[in-house]
Scaffold this motif. Structure first.
Motif, PDB file in Angstrom:
ATOM      1  N   LEU A 134      -0.227   5.327  -6.523  1.00 39.58           N
ATOM      2  CA  LEU A 134      -1.946   5.285  -6.246  1.00 39.58           C
ATOM      3  C   LEU A 134      -1.818   5.612  -4.642  1.00 39.58           C
ATOM      4  O   LEU A 134      -2.674   5.428  -3.906  1.00 39.58           O
ATOM      5  CB  LEU A 134      -2.284   3.756  -6.342  1.00 39.58           C
ATOM      6  CG  LEU A 134      -2.850   3.730  -7.822  1.00 39.58           C
ATOM      7  CD1 LEU A 134      -3.117   2.154  -8.017  1.00 39.58           C
ATOM      8  CD2 LEU A 134      -3.743   4.367  -8.271  1.00 39.58           C
ATOM      9  N   SER A 135      -0.557   6.097  -4.261  1.00 34.28           N
ATOM     10  CA  SER A 135      -0.517   6.281  -2.500  1.00 34.28           C
ATOM     11  C   SER A 135      -0.853   7.792  -2.287  1.00 34.28           C
ATOM     12  O   SER A 135      -0.502   8.765  -3.300  1.00 34.28           O
ATOM     13  CB  SER A 135       0.935   5.766  -2.213  1.00 34.28           C
ATOM     14  OG  SER A 135       1.046   4.196  -2.253  1.00 34.28           O
ATOM     15  N   ASN A 176      -6.822   4.956  -2.885  1.00 31.26           N
ATOM     16  CA  ASN A 176      -5.578   5.582  -2.240  1.00 31.26           C
ATOM     17  C   ASN A 176      -5.086   4.439  -1.405  1.00 31.26           C
ATOM     18  O   ASN A 176      -5.604   4.339  -0.337  1.00 31.26           O
ATOM     19  CB  ASN A 176      -6.154   6.752  -1.293  1.00 31.26           C
ATOM     20  CG  ASN A 176      -4.695   7.492  -0.627  1.00 31.26           C
ATOM     21  OD1 ASN A 176      -3.804   7.306  -1.111  1.00 31.26           O
ATOM     22  ND2 ASN A 176      -5.245   8.414   0.177  1.00 31.26           N
TER      23      ASN A 176
END
Length: 463
Positions: free
Chosen positions: A462-463, A212
């Motif tokens: 992916l954040s 993350n």
């Protein structure tokens, strides 16, 4: 941590033995495995007929338990077992199965479950078992492998006989190395873990978790987010690709250290044309990437030596890996170092450092220990080895990544993440995940330039 552990044959056996010493008998473990797998098979079969292929060992015993559990749930299931089970627990499972059993069959069922051999296979599969697997290769059925495909060596991923293309592989208790190593991993289809109640402590080997990637802190500025210096060399394209990817992967400031002009460079990329030693001496540089397009001449060697002596965290890729020698490494300052070899570069490094390990995992692990560096052995199967003995395995990336320049992009991603936060193990993993995600977003037929342009979208995903 247990759900991500990746175990060797020796370690898996030790964990099972420990469970039995603590009072969990082998029959209970077999029932847990059988019931857990039966849940998956029932879901995949959706009322269609099932054949379970059972071998002579405990994997075959699991198969009998699976078959009986399916029979009790009303499924049309048969067992194909060329030989009788050998061990007491597997024989108990065979006796407990109240359905039909055949020594051979035409495998005309809709779903076929492979329980011929388990994770401990140590010899080639031959005779009636090889013939059965050959027939399975030709079958149009939905194929499910239990633990690992029956003709696969668990520790290396090597094929020990015919290996069909499976639709689903169900790992029992823990992931095994073969689940993440070629050529086996390409044959496994979707992979799922079936827990069987084993206590697995923190393992030295694990499957990488999807990261993350947080947004920069509210008070961030370009230097706080990390300054990356990409070293250019004889060939301008590769370092430019790496820099373009790095600019989109988290670092706040990317410089290209180059004595040459780059008219095709983006306006936001800073080209530092000062004398190399002077440019490298900038105290604000957090990470250096050297190797893409570097060349292998004397000038390139001098640049690599200067980088290793500079005392800055560094990523070495491509030509820098061919130039790296034990002598040069002795001059290295004690700071984070990441090596990113493909198969040919890994072989060259092992030759330079006198490493004779026989497979990719062992070569990467030994090289990490010898060089005191993180080694990301990249390819269709990618393994990350740490100097402290940890290893990390990754899911498969897109096969479209097999095109020139994508390795330069990966090097830029890893270096950018390292400049951003300074953690070598974390940076290498984040780089791989960004690489895979960018490839997914780019779709088929992309070039390395397309891939670099897509990195910001991968970062968002992916954040």
């Amino acid at each position: 941590m247990g759900d991500n552990a990746v175990l060797s044959v020796e370690r898996m056996r030790a964990i099972e033995q420990a469970a039995m010493r603590d009072g969990v008998d082998e029959w209970e473990l077999m029932q847990r495995a059988g019931r857990g797998v039966a849940d998956w098979v029932a879901r995949m079969a959706a009322g269609r007929s099932v054949a379970v292929l059972c071998g002579p060992g405990n994997n075959g015993g699991d198969g009998y338990v699976i078959a009986e559990e399916l029979r009790l749930r009303g499924h049309d299931v048969t067992v194909v077992a060329p030989v009788e089970p050998k061990g007491a627990t597997a024989r108990k499972a065979r006796t407990n199965f109240a359905g039909s059993t055949a020594e051979s069959g035409d495998l005309d069922r809709s779903v076929i479950v492979d329980c011929l051999f388990g994770y401990g296979l140590d010899r080639p599969v031959e005779g009636v078992f090889a013939a059965l697997l050959e027939a399975l290769c030709c079958s149009d059925a939905y194929k499910i492998a239990i633990d690992v495909p029956s003709a696969v060596a668990s520790d290396s991923g090597e094929a020990m006989g015919p290996v069909p293309q499976y639709d689903l592989t169900l790992a029992l208790g823990a992931w095994k190395r073969a689940h993440f190593l070629m050529p086996a991993m390409a044959k496994m289809g979707a992979k799922r873990l079936v827990p069987i109640g084993l206590e697995i402590a923190t393992a030295l080997s694990s499957a990488s978790e999807r990261p993350n990637l947080a947004a920069p802190l509210p008070d961030s500025h370009k230097y706080r987010r990390g300054l990356l210096a990409v070293v250019a060399g004889a060939m301008p394209g590769a370092p430019l690709l790496a820099a373009k990817a790095a600019m989109r992967a988290g670092a706040g400031y990317t410089k290209l250290l180059s004595e040459h002009s780059h008219p095709d460079a983006p306006a936001e990329l800073v080209i530092e044309g000062d004398a190399f030693d002077q440019a490298l001496a900038d105290d604000r540089i957090d990470t250096v990437l050297i190797g893409p397009g570097l060349g292998r001449e004397e000038a390139a060697s001098r640049k690599l030596t200067a980088v290793l002596n500079a005392g800055k965290p560094s990523v070495l890729d491509a030509d820098a890996l061919y130039l790296l020698t034990p002598y040069r490494l002795e001059q290295r300052a004690n700071t984070t170092l990441i090596l990113t070899p493909h198969e040919g570069e890994l072989s060259s490094l092992c030759s330079s450092f006198d490493i004779s390990a026989s497979n990719k995992l062992d070569r990467a692990s030994t090289l990490a220990e010898v060089t005191n560096a993180f080694v990301l052995a990249k390819g269709p199967d990618t393994v990350l080895a740490s100097p402290d003995g940890r290893t990390v395995f990754f899911p498969r990336g897109s096969s479209w990544l097999s095109t020139a320049g994508t390795g330069d992009v990966l090097a830029g991603l890893i270096a950018s993440r390292l400049a951003h936060h300074g953690d070598g193990m974390r940076a290498a993993q984040e780089g791989v995940w960004l690489h895979h995600e960018a490839a997914r977003i780019a779709g088929p037929g992309f070039t390395a330039g397309d891939l670099a342009e897509t990195v910001h979208l991968a970062l968002a995903a992916l954040s």
